[in-house]
Motif scaffolding. Structure first.
Motif, PDB file in Angstrom:
ATOM      1  N   MET A   1       0.832  -1.191   0.000  1.00 26.66           N
ATOM      2  CA  MET A   1       0.000   0.000   0.000  1.00 26.66           C
ATOM      3  C   MET A   1       0.873   1.250   0.000  1.00 26.66           C
ATOM      4  N   THR A   6      -3.033   7.274   0.797  1.00 26.12           N
ATOM      5  CA  THR A   6      -4.171   6.525   1.319  1.00 26.12           C
ATOM      6  C   THR A   6      -5.219   7.492   1.862  1.00 26.12           C
ATOM      7  N   ASP A  30      -5.137   4.684  -2.657  1.00 27.07           N
ATOM      8  CA  ASP A  30      -5.457   3.552  -1.801  1.00 27.07           C
ATOM      9  C   ASP A  30      -6.492   4.026  -0.795  1.00 27.07           C
TER      10      ASP A  30
END
Ligand SMILES: [Mg+2]
Length: 123
Positions: A1, A6, A30
């Protein structure tokens, strides 16, 4: 990731999360998701996120309580994460009884992915 990109999506409505997850994944982000503020805080403690999209009305812990916790209880730099409110309220009366001043911005439902991408690209 890729943790630098994110996004944490917090909304109690499953379909709202699905729309955001799909759209943001398609845009290359993400995604982490939570269905209330309590879950969101647990995720924030364990992951570094680029920004938070935070629904206001949720059971267990609502968006206002969640933001207050993030800003007042979490250590830096997590307490300074960008937080955007997701709200169905699109008129100014909500500002009369809710304090949005600690949010970094607002996404009004029904939202468009263009609106969200524009917001994130300015972050
Ligand atoms: Mg909600």
């Amino acid at each position: 990731m890729n943790l630098a990109k994110t996004v944490l999506i917090v909304d109690d409505i499953y379909i709202n999360r699905r729309v955001l997850v799909k759209s943001l994944q398609n845009a290359g982000y993400d995604v982490l998701e939570a269905e209330n503020g309590k879950q969101a805080i647990e995720l924030l403690k364990n992951y570094d996120v680029f920004c938070v999209l935070l629904d206001i009305e949720m059971p267990v812990m609502n968006g206002i309580e969640t933001l207050h916790y993030i800003r007042s209880q979490m250590p830096k730099p997590k307490s300074e994460v960008k937080v955007f409110a997701i709200t169905a309220y699109n008129n100014s009366t909500i500002h009369d009884y809710l304090d949005f001043s600690d949010f970094d911005g607002m996404i009004t439902k029904p939202f468009s992915i263009q609106q969200i991408e524009k917001l994130l690209s300015q972050t």
